[in-house]
Design an enzyme around this catalytic site. Structure first.
Site, mmCIF file in Angstrom:
data_model
loop_
_atom_site.group_PDB
_atom_site.id
_atom_site.type_symbol
_atom_site.label_atom_id
_atom_site.label_comp_id
_atom_site.label_asym_id
_atom_site.label_seq_id
_atom_site.Cartn_x
_atom_site.Cartn_y
_atom_site.Cartn_z
ATOM 1 N N SER A 102 -4.001 -0.608 -6.037
ATOM 2 C CA SER A 102 -3.939 -1.936 -5.440
ATOM 3 C C SER A 102 -2.488 -2.441 -5.397
ATOM 4 C CB SER A 102 -4.859 -2.886 -6.209
ATOM 5 O OG SER A 102 -5.093 -4.062 -5.497
ATOM 6 N N MET A 103 -2.165 -3.550 -6.091
ATOM 7 C CA MET A 103 -0.780 -3.999 -6.120
ATOM 8 C C MET A 103 0.123 -2.951 -6.747
ATOM 9 S SD MET A 103 0.995 -7.313 -7.952
ATOM 10 C CE MET A 103 0.925 -6.621 -9.605
ATOM 11 N N ASP A 203 -14.758 -1.446 -0.248
ATOM 12 C CA ASP A 203 -13.791 -2.097 -1.128
ATOM 13 C C ASP A 203 -13.907 -3.595 -0.887
ATOM 14 O OD1 ASP A 203 -11.498 -3.203 -2.320
ATOM 15 O OD2 ASP A 203 -10.286 -1.432 -1.918
ATOM 16 N N HIS A 233 -13.363 -0.952 -5.418
ATOM 17 C CA HIS A 233 -11.904 -1.098 -5.444
ATOM 18 C C HIS A 233 -11.235 -0.371 -6.608
ATOM 19 C CE1 HIS A 233 -8.004 -2.812 -4.649
ATOM 20 N NE2 HIS A 233 -7.951 -3.339 -5.851
#
Length: 264
Positions: A102-103, A203, A233
């Site tokens: 993700s980030m 997701d 996710h």
């Protein structure tokens, strides 16, 4: 301070004798995501460490404590921490791969854009660099009205999964991350390293716009997308985790083994 070992950063030196390339020290940086923790990276990192690779899993500032503390931190703080871990790997190893969830994937891409000569490959899991969520447009004003909103963590299909993140989303920090996306997207053409992008078919946090932007923007000759059919996710803790681990190992070996050149 981290409350337990699952929230603590992880640092393991290379053991070339346990890898397929005993002549080469290979390091891997793995970054957790927004409001998450090293718990989401630990099993992945430990799997790679067993195969002889050095691994660094930093605890990003403001994480592993409280969302209120995180709300005082920004993208610049998180990037400084991954850069510190990356520099350690570069000093101690012959080649370094970066990756994240993700980030954490966005932070890995930022490193690959800023340090193309030092990044040998990029491993991404549901990386976030864009969003079609129109609610984010309200962030510049909303963050001055409310400090947090319901959390986005633990989007995991597998029963019992827990990334040990926050149950609230700190809006100052969210605003900082979203603001960092634009300059990152501008710089994605600077990314030249081979990329393997693992993307969950379902997701509930990151939409497909991110993989589309990355695929169309980077200058990498090798861009491989892998669809994860049985995970949400936080796929590193989900039903497809073993697939991520094993295909990451194969990717690293392809990049670092002279008898197995990478192919498109």
């Amino acid at each position: 301070m981290p409350l337990d070992d699952q929230l603590a950063p992880l640092s393991v030196p290379a053991r070339p004798e346990a890898s397929k390339t005993p002549h080469l020290k290979v390091g891997v940086l793995l970054s957790h995501g927004f409001t998450g923790s090293p718990a989401s990276m630990r099993a992945w990192a430990e799997f790679l460490a067993v195969h002889g690779y050095a691994v660094e899993v930093p605890l990003l500032p403001g994480h592993g404590s409280t969302w209120q503390e995180m709300n005082l931190t920004t993208w610049q703080d998180w990037y400084a921490e991954v850069a510190r871990a990356f520099d350690k790997l570069v000093r101690e190893n012959d080649t370094v791969i970066v990756g994240g969830l993700s980030m954490g994937g966005a932070l890995a891409l930022r490193l690959a854009a800023d340090r193309p000569d030092d990044v040998a490959g990029v491993l991404l899991v549901n990386a976030a660099v864009a969003s079609t969520n129109k609610q984010l447009l309200a962030l510049p004003l909303l963050r001055h009205v409310v400090k947090s909103m319901p959390g986005i963590g633990n989007d995991i299909k597998k029963p019992g999964g827990d990334e040990r993140g926050y149950d609230r989303t700190p809006l100052n920090s969210l605003h900082s991350m979203v603001r960092a996306w634009k300059p990152l997207r501008v710089d994605l053409p600077k990314v030249t390293a081979p990329i393997r992008f693992f993307r969950s078919a379902e997701d509930h946090v990151v939409d497909p716009s991110s993989v589309q932007v990355v695929r169309s923007s980077v200058s990498s000759r090798i861009f491989e997308e892998r669809i994860l059919e049985d995970s949400y996710h936080v796929a590193t803790l989900d039903n497809d985790a073993t697939t991520i681990f094993e295909e990451s190992l194969e990717f690293i070996r392809t990049l670092t083994h002279p008898q197995r050149p990478a192919s498109t």
